[in-house]
Every structure is written in structure tokens, then in C-alpha cells.
Design an enzyme around this catalytic site. Structure first.
Site, PDB file in Angstrom:
ATOM      1  CG  HIS A  87      -4.288  -3.593   2.267  1.00  0.00           C
ATOM      2  ND1 HIS A  87      -3.442  -3.252   3.289  1.00  0.00           N
ATOM      3  CD2 HIS A  87      -4.755  -2.425   1.766  1.00  0.00           C
ATOM      4  CE1 HIS A  87      -3.399  -1.944   3.421  1.00  0.00           C
ATOM      5  NE2 HIS A  87      -4.192  -1.409   2.499  1.00  0.00           N
ATOM      6  CD  GLU A 107      -2.467  -6.517   4.785  1.00  0.00           C
ATOM      7  OE1 GLU A 107      -1.918  -6.793   3.691  1.00  0.00           O
ATOM      8  OE2 GLU A 107      -2.628  -5.350   5.184  1.00  0.00           O
ATOM      9  CB  CYS A 148      -1.000  -0.040   1.155  1.00  0.00           C
ATOM     10  SG  CYS A 148      -2.379   1.105   0.882  1.00  0.00           S
TER      11      CYS A 148
END
Lengths: 212, 265
Positions: free
Chosen positions: A192, A194, A87
Site C-alpha cells: 500500500h 498510501e 494490492c
């Protein structure tokens, strides 16, 4: 093997830590730590630079943690350790950030970070949600990831690369949005991983196995 | 192409899901972490926790719940209920929330949105707006909406004693830095009669940030209308999923069949 997620007070690292730890166990990649200790950054085999918020604030925080910053730059530029920016951590790899004011980035991948301005004025900013990847060129991080798979984005600024060969993948939002950049031992993800379910976890696992 | 998001919402009180969730295979239907995991596995695009009591005493329970969820769910997690200050935002983000939602506190003092967005970024600051129809046009269509706070029990008034206009308030909080608006129609919430579409359209047209439509979903067509007629970027629903009437997958397939781009696993 040690992977360091660099903590320079840029936001929530809990999810990233859990995702990297889970995948490190799965691909047998050793330990994952969240750290603000320059010695650990210096000795880590792989580095992850997250980042949430505004480019100038993140850049200032990162440079303000001088020990970590110097250790990170040396590990990547001198020792060629694998590096993953996520990011705003990815955006910091640029030459210049143009959010609010012009701010120098790490200049690891040539380009500017500019406001998203979709050609279709009805489209919302931030670019928020799941978008499907268009792969521009092969990369070790994309092993087992197919064109058209979805990952989760949330950002209002995007990375315009100077050299097309350093853009690994993009998505469409009434115009191209850079999704993945890479050069040598460095790679950056605008989305992202994750928060991108199995597709994102796969890329994290690939990074943890990557031997560029 | 960016996909429309489908977001199941879990109402939580004292660390337990209120109303329960009727899924096959859940060991504990009242455990928010279990429910979130089930939605994650079912293909939810995000998950929303709303702490409906949000007393000071149960904050610790909430942080623990968010932490355990974030360890197991790799989709974005929004948390709301009782968020008053940027310190509350920080504590929830550190626990593992990806976005934090303000409601009453933003009505009382809109600058709390700006302070939080400046520190943590707009991407993680949601403003929840609970709106109720307070005016109609000549054809009887709703055309004016007021803001309600405290779980919809209290009308928010401006300094002249008039209801705060929902559209103007949405513009204000977007300008302050809210990255997203979670819009709930108090007229429709719990009725299963569909979103308040004129309200959703009015707010969605008025701001440039994404709007999540909430309140009133009873059928899969309601989800479709929220996007096609309301202009929402995301649709949120609770009971139609909790009680097993529809699965997330069925909802998405129905939306795709009606021309809405959705992510399928």
C-alpha cells in the site's frame, strides 16, 4: 491532467485519495478524483485501481460495474494510458486468481495469484507489516527509491509472475513475494503506497509524473 | 525480511486523548490527530486508536477524528472500541481506518468476525482479546487464561458458566477470519511489569495470524521479550511513549540491538 481512482465498491479509498491528491499538488499533476463514472474513467489521463478483500469478490465487483470496466480496459489496452493497480487491484492484473476458486484476471501481466506458503512454517499469514524492497530492475516508479527501503504489506495471496522481466521488485518472506510488476504503461504494487509513508508517497508522485 | 512492528496506542474518549501526550512541540496534546501525526513523524509502524467510552453519541466525533488523521498520516491506522456490527466496520473504513478491531461483540457473537471478514477481507479485521490468568501449573506459572469484556470489567463465561478459554477463543476467531489478534493481558495492563509472556506465547503458538502483544510495558526490554519470548509479531505500548520516557526511535534501536529486525526511517 486528470487521475481517476476507480471506485467499484472495493473498500476504503479515503487514504488513497488523500495521498494521491497530496502528491498531485506536489508534482503539479492536476486533479485526482475518486470515481465510479465510466465517462470520467474514459477521459482520465491516468488510472488507479485499488482493491481490498478477496480476489473473486473484487473481480466480480469490477466486472459488475460494466461501464467502468469497459472504459478502463479500453483506456489501458487501446489508448495506453498509465495504469496503477494497488494490492488486489494489482493482483487483478494477473492471468488467474487462485483464491478459493479459479477466477480470470485481466491477463495484463502473465501469472497466477496463489496463497502465501512460507518455507518457514512459523511465519504468519497474512504477510503483514513493513518489508524491505529488493529491486529486480529499474523502473520510472522507483526514481529516488533505494534498495532496502520499506513499504507496508498486508495480504495472504501473492502474484507469481510467468515472465521474470515483468517483476520489478520483490521482498523476502522465507521465499520471494512479488512487490512490483510492470509492463508497457501498466504497473502494479502489492503493498500500500498510501500507507508506506515517504517511500510510498514518492512512488505515487513518480506515477503521477510517469510518461511511458 | 518482514520487520517487527511497534505500535503506539492512543486511548480516546469524546474525541480527546485520555491521559494526554507529553511531546515537545505539540500544539494540543489532547488532540488525537496531533498525537497521531507526531507518532507518524517519529517512525511508528502503525497507529492504534482505542475509543474507551464508545457511546453511540460520540461515534460522529470518532469518525471525524479518523478522517482527519487519515488525511495526514500515511501509516496504517487501527481503530477499536464499541465496534459491534459489520456496518460499524464499514463506517470506520469509509472514514479512513485501515483496520477495525472487535472486542466484546466478538465474544458475544463470534460470527460477526466471519461476516465482516467475508465482506471487507481479513486484512482489515482485528480481534482484540482481553485475557486474565485463571489457572497455574505445578510450578506456579500461569497456564490458563480467561476472556474479559467491557474494558476488562466482565468475565466472559461459556454456557456452562466457566470462563471462556483465551487460547481456544483465539483459535476460533482466527478460523472465523480475523486477520490479526490484539492480545492484552488484563493482569499486566497499566502495571509496567512487562507483557504476560506465557499468555502471549500460548496464543501466538496457537494461531497462524499475527499477534500484537499489549499490556504492561514499562521498559524497552519488555518490548524485546514480547517478541523473543512471547513470539509476538508486533508490540503495542501507550504510556512509555506518551509521557516521553522513551521515543519510538530509542525503542526501535534497543530492539535492533537485541537482534529484532525493525524498520528505521
Amino acid at each position: 491532467m486528470l487521475t481517476a481512482i476507480i471506485d467499484y465498491e472495493s473498500g476504503n479509498l479515503h487514504s488513497a485519495e488523500k495521498a494521491f491528491q497530496r502528491m498531485a499538488a506536489e508534482v503539479d499533476a492536476g486533479d485526482v478524483v475518486v470515481t465510479s463514472d465510466a465517462d470520467i474513467v474514459a477521459k482520465a489521463d491516468r488510472l488507479v485501481l485499488p482493491g481490498d478483500g478477496a480476489f473473486p469478490a473484487c473481480a466480480a465487483e469490477l466486472r459488475g460495474h460494466k461501464g467502468i470496466y469497459d472504459a478502463m480496459v479500453e483506456a489501458v489496452e487501446q489508448k495506453g494510458r498509465p495504469f496503477l493497480g494497488i494490492c488486489v487491484g494489482m493482483q487483478l492484473m494477473a492471468t488467474t486468481g487462485r483464491e478459493y476458486e479459479d477466477t480470470a484476471g485481466l491477463n495484463w501481466v502473465g501469472g497466477d495469484v496463489v496463497k502465501i506458503t512460507p518455507q518457514d512454517a512459523r511465519l504468519k499469514v497474512p504477510h503483514m507489516g513493513w518489508n524491505d524492497l529488493v529491486i529486480d530492475q529499474p523502473h520510472a516508479l522507483l526514481d529516488g527509491v533505494e534498495n532496502g527501503q520499506h513499504v507496508y504489506f498486508v495480504h495472504s495471496y501473492h502474484f507469481q509472475v510467468s515472465n521474470p522481466s515483468e517483476r520489478i521488485a520483490h521482498v523476502d518472506y522465507a521465499g520471494d513475494i512479488t512487490a512490483i510488476i510492470g509492463r508497457d504503461t501498466m504497473v502494479g504494487l502489492q503493498f500500500h503506497p498510501e500507507k508506506s509513508q515517504h517511500v510510498g508517497l514518492r512512488m505515487i508522485g513518480n506515477f503521477l509524473k510517469w510518461a511511458p | 525480511m518482514l520487520k517487527t512492528r511497534l505500535i503506539p496506542c492512543l486511548d480516546v474518549a469524546d474525541g480527546r486523548v485520555v491521559k494526554g501526550v507529553n511531546f515537545v512541540g505539540l500544539r494540543d496534546a489532547g488532540d488525537p490527530v496531533e498525537a497521531a501525526r507526531a507518532y507518524d513523524a517519529a517512525g511508528a509502524d502503525e497507529i492504534c486508536f482505542l475509543d474507551i467510552h464508545a457511546t453511540h453519541e460520540n461515534r460522529g466525533t470518532m469518525f471525524d477524528m479518523v478522517r482527519r488523521t487519515a488525511e495526514q498520516c500515511f501509516v496504517p491506522l487501527t481503530v477499536g472500541g464499541g465496534v459491534r456490527t459489520k456496518e460499524d466496520v464499514r463506517a470506520l473504513l469509509l472514514s479512513g481506518a485501515d483496520k477495525v478491531s472487535f472486542n466484546s461483540a466478538a465474544v458475544a457473537r463470534p460470527d460477526v468476525i466471519a461476516e465482516s471478514a467475508d465482506q471487507f477481507g481479513s486484512q482489515c479485521i482485528v480481534c482484540a482479546i482481553d485475557a486474565k490468568t485463571v489457572g497455574h501449573d505445578e510450578d506456579g506459572e500461569p497456564n490458563k487464561w480467561g476472556i474479559f469484556t467491557h474494558g476488562g470489567r466482565k468475565a466472559a463465561l461459556d454456557k456452562d458458566g466457566n470462563p471462556i478459554d483465551a487460547v481456544e477463543f483465539a483459535k476460533l476467531v482466527a478460523a472465523k477470519g480475523a486477520g490479526e489478534i490484539l492480545l492484552t493481558s488484563m493482569d499486566r495492563d497499566g502495571t509496567k511489569s512487562g507483557f504476560n509472556l506465557p499468555l502471549t506465547k500460548a496464543i501466538s503458538d496457537a494461531v497462524n495470524v499475527p499477534v500484537i502483544a499489549s499490556g504492561g510495558v514499562g521498559t524497552l526490554d519488555h518490548l524485546v521479550e514480547g517478541v523473543t519470548k512471547g513470539g509476538a509479531s508486533a508490540v503495542l505500548a501507550a504510556s512509555i511513549f506518551h509521557f516521553g520516557e522513551f521515543t519510538v526511535q530509542e525503542a526501535k534501536e534497543h530492539m535492533i540491538a537485541n537482534g529484532i529486525p525493525m524498520r528505521l526511517q
